[in-house]
Design a protein around this motif. Structure first.
Motif, short mmCIF file in Angstrom:
data_model
loop_
_atom_site.label_atom_id
_atom_site.label_comp_id
_atom_site.label_asym_id
_atom_site.label_seq_id
_atom_site.Cartn_x
_atom_site.Cartn_y
_atom_site.Cartn_z
N TYR A 282 -31.33 -90.16 37.06
CA TYR A 282 -30.67 -91.19 37.25
C TYR A 282 -29.33 -91.04 37.58
O TYR A 282 -28.33 -90.25 36.30
N PRO B 135 -31.57 -93.79 41.12
CA PRO B 135 -32.87 -92.89 41.18
C PRO B 135 -32.61 -92.04 41.37
O PRO B 135 -32.87 -91.95 42.65
N TYR C 141 -37.16 -89.17 39.23
CA TYR C 141 -37.30 -90.30 38.97
C TYR C 141 -38.43 -90.95 39.96
O TYR C 141 -39.05 -91.47 39.43
N ARG C 142 -37.95 -90.97 41.24
CA ARG C 142 -38.55 -91.61 42.48
C ARG C 142 -40.18 -90.94 42.50
O ARG C 142 -41.14 -92.05 42.52
#
Length: 361
Positions: free
Chosen positions: A121, A140, A144-145
């Motif tokens: 991130y 993000p 992360y997403r």
């Protein structure tokens, strides 16, 4: 709309096929998967559905390799697609993500400059300065997403990523958790999360994977096409797809030239002619299937804009020279020797020989 962009994402370009597969798919699906593992394999390898919908092959290669790749992603293991350049690693990873998650865009492109924030991130620094660390200031990254949404993330050219950045994946892949110490929280992966990484096995010694990271992946090695016919089919199909987006002629009329380009690449790669009778020197480049696609696509552009629309030897000769001769001294000798000892001796390649010889000098 997909027709307004040069290259639509896989889930856009093949939306009709994915929808038809989802409608016909009555098998069990892993959590968050759009299709069952069986349907994902059918999407990659092609076939005809009971309602008559034709699923075009996205990959021409051993079925078992595709099954192993899909089965890996159905577990909690990450997948590493390994192979020489041009073995469709990126292409396969994109289509796997499209079929499984309906989203192939969660991509980290590995380079020497890839930072840890690209994988994990980053921050909206204007907001960070104004408000301090907060979830609203956090930006993000693709991994992360993917964790938060239960999707597949893709990491391209993993061995190009610096070693310390590679190691940021270890906790993510083993614990399925991404710590955000600035906010005192942990992002826990939702079901369906996985990572597909690609690596070029010619990049050994660049940023080799640590044993700890390699253990987190199940490795599938994608081979070069077994035969000339297989490679010609791959090149013709991809050139056709690229040609449609670029409004170039259909390559069917140029299949003879495609076969010649593929044959040249295969012989120079292998260091011998297809019949095994003549040894030839190999150039410094990889001469991958992807480069053959590029040579033929460039030839089609020449034929369309400066010829009669039919792919001919002089249309592909310049692209071949550029693909083979990467080292202006050593590779030029290799190419000249190949033209004289192999191409010149083939009676039905006389026009091809002349076109290449004129440019080779």
């Amino acid at each position: 709309m997909t027709e307004t962009v040069l290259r639509p994402f896989a889930e856009q370009a093949y939306a009709h096929e994915l929808a038809a597969l989802a409608a016909a798919d009555d098998r069990e699906r892993p959590p968050s998967w759009r299709l069952s593992p069986w349907a994902v394999v059918r999407y990659l390898l092609g076939g005809t559905l009971p309602d008559g919908t034709a699923i075009t092959p996205k990959y021409l290669g051993p079925r078992r390799l595709v099954e192993v790749a899909v089965a890996t992603l159905a577990t909690d293991r990450a997948l590493l697609l390994l192979g020489v350049p041009g073995t469709a690693k990126t292409w396969v990873s994109e289509h796997l993500a499209a079929a499984i998650s309906g989203d192939s865009t969660l991509v980290v492109q590995g380079t020497a400059g890839t930072g840890e924030e690209t994988i994990r991130y980053g921050w909206n620094y204007a907001r960070l300065i104004a408000e301090g660390p907060s979830e609203k200031a956090l930006v993000p990254g693709p991994v992360y997403r993917a964790m938060a949404d239960g999707k597949v993330a893709r990491v391209e050219e993993l061995t190009r990523v610096p070693a310390d950045v590679q190691d940021s994946l270890i906790t993510i892949l083993s614990e399925k958790t991404l710590p955000v110490p600035e906010l005192g929280l942990h992002v826990q992966a939702r079901p369906g999360f996985s990572v597909i990484a690609t690596a070029n096995d010619r990049d050994k010694g660049v940023n080799e994977l640590s044993s700890a990271l390699r253990r987190r992946f199940n490795t599938v090695v994608l081979p070069l096409p077994d035969s000339v016919d297989d490679e010609v089919a791959i090149v013709a199909r991809r050139v056709g797809e690229l040609g449609r987006s670029l409004a170039l002629p259909v390559p069917d009329a140029g299949l003879a030239e495609i076969r010649r380009v593929v044959t040249v690449f295969r012989e120079l790669r292998a260091g011998r002619t297809e019949d095994g009778r003549t040894a030839v020197k190999s150039p410094s480049g990889t001469l991958s299937t992807a480069e053959a696609i590029s040579v033929v696509t460039g030839g089609l552009a020449l034929a369309a804009h400066f010829g009669d629309g039919v792919l001919r030897p002089h249309d592909v000769a310049a692209g071949l020279l550029g693909a083979v001769v990467k080292d202006p001294v050593a590779d030029r000798v290799v190419w000249s020797e190949y033209l004289e000892t192999v191409v010149r001796e083939r009676d039905d390649w006389a026009d091809f020989y002349r076109a290449c010889r004129e440019l080779a000098g």
